[in-house]
Design an enzyme around this catalytic site. Structure first.
Site, PDB file in Angstrom:
ATOM      1  N   TYR B 296       0.025  90.699 100.102  1.00 60.49           N
ATOM      2  CA  TYR B 296       0.754  91.289  98.968  1.00 60.49           C
ATOM      3  C   TYR B 296       1.929  90.402  98.597  1.00 60.49           C
ATOM      4  CZ  TYR B 296       1.941  95.271  95.985  1.00 60.49           C
ATOM      5  OH  TYR B 296       2.158  96.117  94.916  1.00 60.49           O
ATOM      6  N   TYR B 346      -0.585  91.671  88.275  1.00 66.68           N
ATOM      7  CA  TYR B 346       0.007  92.690  89.136  1.00 66.68           C
ATOM      8  C   TYR B 346      -0.692  94.009  88.839  1.00 66.68           C
ATOM      9  CZ  TYR B 346       3.520  95.994  90.911  1.00 66.68           C
ATOM     10  OH  TYR B 346       4.167  97.015  91.562  1.00 66.68           O
TER      11      TYR B 346
END
Lengths: 510, 395
Positions: B296, B346
């Site tokens: 991440y 994103y």
């Protein structure tokens, strides 16, 4: 005729007013003899107001053992001794006085000191009488500055004892400007953000997000309103917790109280937001994760310091920002008045044993030192340096001249700079010169934080150069450099020997 | 710790996404439906066969509207995971548990938003009403001081990381440069054909010091859906199954929401350590078994402690691991081969799970040798209560 002189002559041909201003450039004024000798009472008043505890100025026994061999005057008082009194009768025969008269008559009635470069051949002792001669060095063409249209006037004053020994000089520059002709903040600020861009945020702290106050954190915000930093403490086992919780995670008790923090801590981590910019803040915003000496941490703004002063581990102390007024009378929740903890650098302890040049390096930083600016400091500082300009002691007149409030005079800024350097390096630090330039004003309520670093160093002679600055919330108030002599090299010993010889000679004479 | 019951018995059978843009020009619900339809098409499954939906608590599209739009007439499982970007592997784990329990045969995991053209997370929390729930009260410790955005919260960790582990802004930059290099060869990435240099990173403006613009992930419009079913059913569908070898959620001691600044140490990611321990213990795998990882990357600094918590390098040594190029395509552990959220888009980490599926299928644009016969790690949001999973090829 050199090129600059030629261009000056051409400009003066087109500008009779400038020519008149520059008539007296280069001409020395009359000899001005100080009304009083260098004396202990004025030194003591000065040291009191500047909060300078250097014993060389006031303690005969300590001073006798020092490099100076006896009491000396603070070096930045050099140009105080010959000052005129409160009536400020200007000597028309003085070229400097004549130029100022011409500028006043032409509407450039306001005065702002911008530079002062002091050079000290040696320190002065009580009983010595000074005389001075001022020479007008330059008068600038009209300049448009942030505070108004005006002319920079520069002169050099040479100081000698009445016996004829040269002891130092001061190069002084002031701006004589027409009040009310300064730049307005709005357009330039908007212009910096480009056409069509959002205006900069309103920094009024009452526009910051309010904290959400509930039964679990009420004690904290109540404490803040009373300027008391409360840490949750378990009534059963004494464990401290942040953030608070209804139940002690250590012992399981639901009985939770609080302890009042000392307010001392160190910086554990930091973050400096630049974007997005929202109302309530002045960007970039300095924030820190502060580790309290009790052991818990909390987030707060870092104040009385600039971005480049941030160092993890730096000592900090608590102060408060009463940020939000009540939205509803009597409310104690989020709609009540809000006060936020803030942290500022701690004034370092005064260095009592003067540092040796052998233990220093170029690039060494001097400890940050916050200086709270009070009306007492500004008024007292001006009067102790015989500076009776109304803007330094009369708020009504200062405001009428366009200032927010009274503001600090350059001699006080010089004195505080001197104190800062000798507090960092030690009482027997010998000043050879100190040169300052003023920026934004220091008003009552500001905190000026001093910082500095060693920029050059000669281990053989013990001579060092330092740069320093004093910054308040709106920018640099003072920036400067100083040439100093420290123990550990040949020069400090030479000064000590010369002081002893001078002392012996005086003794012999008396 | 024995294997979780669903591990090795459930699989990702389909992945589907919209295009990733800065302005989708359509509703978030439409994005969710398009992503779900794409995932079903990928698997070759009729929408009516789906009987479960899992998503994030932050998702604006309710399960009933997604169900209606897909033409599903009955749902037997619908559940959500809280704490923002920490959820992606968590909602896959929920789906796998529902499938393995027999509650639902086919579960769609979805996340869709107009996070760039609609409400931007990067704009921060300043518009939130000052309520007084325990959740809202958490913001009281930071918002009044100007720490209003995820970037500002991560910056606090980053400054300490630089101080304690000797990490530099350039190290953060190397993460961004690597992700952008991978995005540059991924046609689906927003930053396709647009790599950056370390100089670009160093000259990008500060968002919240020490974080620069190029340390921050994009803000994107788009949707991503993942179809979870049993391994056996997956074998009957169109694509080779991405076997769920292990999955985990994690919160650590004294957990806060991206602001765990009150723990003894700010180094590491204790919540990710909880995930790592479960993944290794339940799968019997270790860091040497991982061919590539999707870590991440909402903000570059937190890629570093992830490398450490999973044991790819020792604590404090992630900067050296990165400096020696180990996260690049030819390194020991290629990271974020799709470009990550810094480079591709994103989508709250859900696009990273899709990339892991492509790696085990052997169809990624930046295919890592051995990934299609090995194992791929994916992590959820960092600094928040989080999740992670390992996908394996079916053999």
């Amino acid at each position: 005729m050199s090129e600059p002189e030629a261009s000056t002559a051409m400009r003066n041909a087109d500008d009779p007013f400038l020519a008149r201003l520059q008539e007296a450039v280069g001409r020395p004024g009359p000899v001005n003899v100080a009304r009083d000798p260098v004396n202990q009472p004025m030194i003591r008043h000065w040291a009191d107001i500047i909060d300078d505890a250097n014993p060389c100025y006031v303690d005969p026994d300590a001073a006798a053992l020092s490099v100076h061999g006896g009491i000396v005057a603070p070096p930045t008082m050099l140009d105080v001794w010959d000052k005129a009194g409160v009536q400020m009768r200007r000597d028309g025969a003085s070229p400097v006085g004549a130029v100022i008269d011409v500028l006043d008559a032409a509407g450039f009635t306001s005065t702002l000191a911008t530079n002062s470069d002091l050079e000290m051949t040696r320190y002065l002792r009580p009983g010595e009488v000074l005389e001075s001669v001022a020479r007008l060095e330059s008068v600038s063409p009209e300049k448009h500055t942030a505070i108004g249209r005006g002319h920079f006037v520069t002169w050099r004053t040479d100081y000698a004892t009445v016996e004829g020994e040269h002891v130092g000089s001061v190069l002084f520059r002031m701006l004589k400007f027409a009040p009310g002709t300064g730049r307005v903040d709005g357009p330039s600020a908007a212009g910096a953000h480009g056409a069509g861009a959002a205006p900069p945020p309103d920094p009024d702290p009452s526009r910051r997000p309010r904290p959400a106050i509930n039964a679990d954190n009420q004690f904290f915000w109540d404490g803040a309103r009373a300027h008391e930093l409360r840490i949750q403490e378990c009534n059963a086992c004494g464990a401290l917790h942040f953030p608070p919780s209804p139940r002690c995670r250590d012992c399981g008790s639901f009985s939770m109280g609080f302890r009042v923090a000392s307010g001392r801590g160190t910086l554990y981590a930091w973050a400096v937001p630049h974007h997005p910019q929202v109302n309530g803040f002045r960007y970039p915003v300095l924030t820190g994760l502060v580790e309290l000496e009790e052991g818990t941490r909390l987030v707060a703004n870092l104040v009385a310091m600039a971005r480049e002063h941030i160092r993890i581990g730096m000592p900090l102390e608590l102060c408060w920002l009463d940020s939000h007024p009540a939205l509803e009378p009597g409310a104690i929740d989020s709609r009540g008045p809000i006060t936020l903890p803030q942290f500022r650098p701690v004034r370092p302890a005064r260095c009592e044993s003067t540092r040796s040049v052998t233990e220093l390096e170029v690039g060494d930083e001097l400890a940050l030192c916050p200086i709270p600016v009070s009306a007492t400091l500004i008024v007292g500082g001006a009067l102790m340096t015989r500076d009776y300009f109304d803007v330094h002691h009369d708020r009504d007149l200062a405001q009428r001249r366009g200032s927010r409030d009274i503001f600090m005079n350059i001699h006080t800024s010089l004195g505080l700079s001197q104190r800062y350097l000798s507090d960092c390096l030690g009482p027997e630090t010998v000043f050879r010169d100190i040169r300052v330039r003023l920026g934004v004003p220091n008003h009552p309520g500001d905190t000026m934080t001093m910082s500095g670093a060693i920029t050059a160093l000669d281990r053989a002679t013990g001579e060092i150069s330092v740069s320093f600055r004093g910054t308040n919330e709106t920018g640099d108030h003072v920036t400067g450099t100083a040439a100093l002599v420290l123990p550990g090299g040949s020069e400090h010993d030479a000064i000590r020997a010369a002081s002893a010889a001078a002392h012996a000679e005086r003794e012999a004479r008396s | 710790m024995t294997a979780h019951a669903y591990a090795g018995r459930t699989a990702i059978a389909g992945i589907g996404a919209t295009e990733f843009t800065k302005f989708s020009g359509r509703s978030e619900l439409q994005l969710a439906l398009e992503a779900c339809v794409a995932a079903l098409d990928d698997a070759g499954l009729e929408p009516k066969r789906v009987s479960g939906l899992t998503t994030f608590t932050m998702e604006s599209n309710p399960e009933n509207e997604v169900m209606r739009g897909l033409g599903i007439t009955e749902l037997t499982h619908f559940s959500r995971v809280h704490h923002g970007g920490g959820a992606p592997a968590g909602i896959v784990q929920l789906a796998a548990m529902a499938v393995n329990e027999g509650v639902s045969d086919y579960v769609l995991c979805y996340r869709a938003f107009n996070e760039r053209s609609g409400r931007r997370f990067g704009s921060g929390v300043q518009d939130q009403p000052a309520g007084a729930s325990a959740e809202q009260a958490q913001f009281s410790w930071t918002s009044p001081y100007g720490l209003l955005t995820p970037a500002s919260w991560i910056a606090m960790f980053a400054s300490r990381m630089m101080h304690e582990h000797g990490v530099t802004s350039e190290d953060f930059g190397r993460v961004a440069v690597t992700c952008r290099a991978h995005a540059a060869t991924n046609p689906k990435a927003h930053f396709y054909n647009r790599p950056i240099t370390l100089d670009d990173h160093q000259s990008s403006r500060f968002i919240c010091e020490p974080l620069r613009l190029l340390d921050c992930c994009q803000e994107s419009d788009g949707g991503q859906a993942i179809l979870v079913t049993s391994l056996e059913r997956a074998r009957d569908l169109r694509q080779p199954p991405g076997v769920i070898a292990a999955a985990a959620q994690g919160m650590g001691d004294d957990q806060q929401m991206m602001r765990s600044w009150f723990r003894e140490s700010l180094m590491g990611l204790p919540e990710m350590a909880v995930c790592a321990r479960q993944l290794w213990e339940t799968s019997g795998l270790g860091p040497n078994d991982i061919a590539t990882a999707v870590l991440y990357d909402h903000f570059s600094p937190f890629v570093l402690p992830q490398l450490e918590e999973f044991g790819f390098c020792a604590p404090g040594e992630a900067k050296d691991f990165i400096r020696s190029g180990e996260i690049a395509l030819d390194g020991r552990l290629p990271v974020n081969t799709h470009g990550g959220q810094l480079g591709e888009a994103y989508i709250h980490g859900m696009n990273g799970i899709a990339e892991a599926v492509r790696q085990v299928r052997g169809t990624a644009v930046n295919q890592v040798a051995g990934a299609d016969s090995g194992h791929v790690l994916v992590t959820g949001g960092t600094g928040v209560p989080t999740s992670a999973l390992i996908l394996s090829n079916d053999r």
